[in-house]
Design a protein around this motif. Structure first.
Motif, PDB file in Angstrom:
ATOM      1  N   SER A  39      -0.106 117.594 -64.589  1.00  0.00           N
ATOM      2  CA  SER A  39       0.878 118.567 -64.096  1.00  0.00           C
ATOM      3  C   SER A  39       0.218 119.930 -63.867  1.00  0.00           C
ATOM      4  O   SER A  39       0.631 120.958 -64.406  1.00  0.00           O
ATOM      5  CB  SER A  39       2.050 118.689 -65.079  1.00  0.00           C
TER       6      SER A  39
ATOM      7  N   PHE B 295       6.764 118.300 -67.258  1.00  0.00           N
ATOM      8  CA  PHE B 295       6.101 117.604 -66.165  1.00  0.00           C
ATOM      9  C   PHE B 295       6.260 118.368 -64.865  1.00  0.00           C
ATOM     10  O   PHE B 295       7.310 118.964 -64.609  1.00  0.00           O
ATOM     11  CB  PHE B 295       6.737 116.230 -65.920  1.00  0.00           C
ATOM     12  N   GLY B 296       5.267 118.304 -63.998  1.00  0.00           N
ATOM     13  CA  GLY B 296       5.470 118.541 -62.586  1.00  0.00           C
ATOM     14  C   GLY B 296       6.070 117.276 -61.997  1.00  0.00           C
ATOM     15  O   GLY B 296       5.972 116.187 -62.572  1.00  0.00           O
TER      16      GLY B 296
ATOM     17  N   THR C 189       3.572 114.211 -61.335  1.00  0.00           N
ATOM     18  CA  THR C 189       3.123 113.563 -62.568  1.00  0.00           C
ATOM     19  C   THR C 189       4.266 112.805 -63.210  1.00  0.00           C
ATOM     20  O   THR C 189       4.089 111.680 -63.707  1.00  0.00           O
ATOM     21  CB  THR C 189       2.556 114.604 -63.554  1.00  0.00           C
TER      22      THR C 189
END
Length: 202
Positions: free
Chosen positions: A123, A47-48, A51
């Motif tokens: 992401s 994930f970013g 997100t």
């Protein structure tokens, strides 16, 4: 080596920002199965931070509520979740951790670990980094039949092209295209003189 697959909701004009504002009218059983085949089948999710925060703010409550999406919510909760961020993070969602060290080195090591597939949903900053580093194995674009006309695009401005090859394509009844790409070698140089041989001959 483990495979990394990124799933992206995208409009006809390339917008990937805020899909919650334009995506849901096109969600269907077909799309649900496509998402589950990538995100739901992975044992690790990258994930970013933004997100991740969105997911962590919704899916634990959906799992606890026990409604029809609780099964998918449990899959996400049980998966190992690794968040890419430059600032130190604290987590309340189970099985969550922060990616440590250099991005390319850390993801390369992750791919070499034993385990199943690694997935991303959205992401976009992470997807771009993976593409640039040659670490993304598949890019799933769920292309929606709408031009959003504002917002961040998947591919930003840059000097380097991103060649891809199509692995599979499927058209959903909603008009959404499920396109799966893999990285490819750059196309050979060609111009109109090469192309005109393929035009219909009188």
């Amino acid at each position: 080596m483990r495979k990394i697959t990124a799933g992206v909701f995208i409009s006809l004009d390339g917008v990937v920002e805020a899909p919650d504002q334009w995506h849901f009218p096109y969600f269907s059983d077909e799309m649900g199965a496509a998402v589950d085949a990538t995100l739901g089948a992975a044992d690790t999710v990258l994930f970013g931070r933004k997100t991740y925060d969105s997911f962590a703010g919704a899916w634990p409550e959906r799992e606890a509520a026990g409604e029809e999406d609780a099964g998918f919510a449990k899959k996400l909760g049980d998966a190992r979740k690794i968040v890419v961020s430059t600032r130190k993070l604290e987590f309340t969602w189970r099985n969550s951790e922060q990616l440590q060290g250099d991005f390319v080195e850390a993801v390369t090591a992750l791919k070499n670990e034993p385990g199943g597939n690694i997935a991303l949903s959205g992401s976009i900053s992470v997807v771009r980094q993976l593409l640039a580093a040659g670490l993304l194995d598949e890019l799933q674009l769920l292309v929606h039949p709408i031009a959003v006309r504002k917002g961040m695009r998947l591919f930003d401005e840059g000097d380097t092209a991103v060649p891809l090859r199509l692995l599979s394509s499927e058209t959903f009844q909603t008009g959404v295209l499920n396109l799966i790409y893999a990285p490819a070698e750059p196309a050979a140089d060609a111009g109109y003189e090469d192309a005109k041989a393929h035009l219909p001959q009188s």
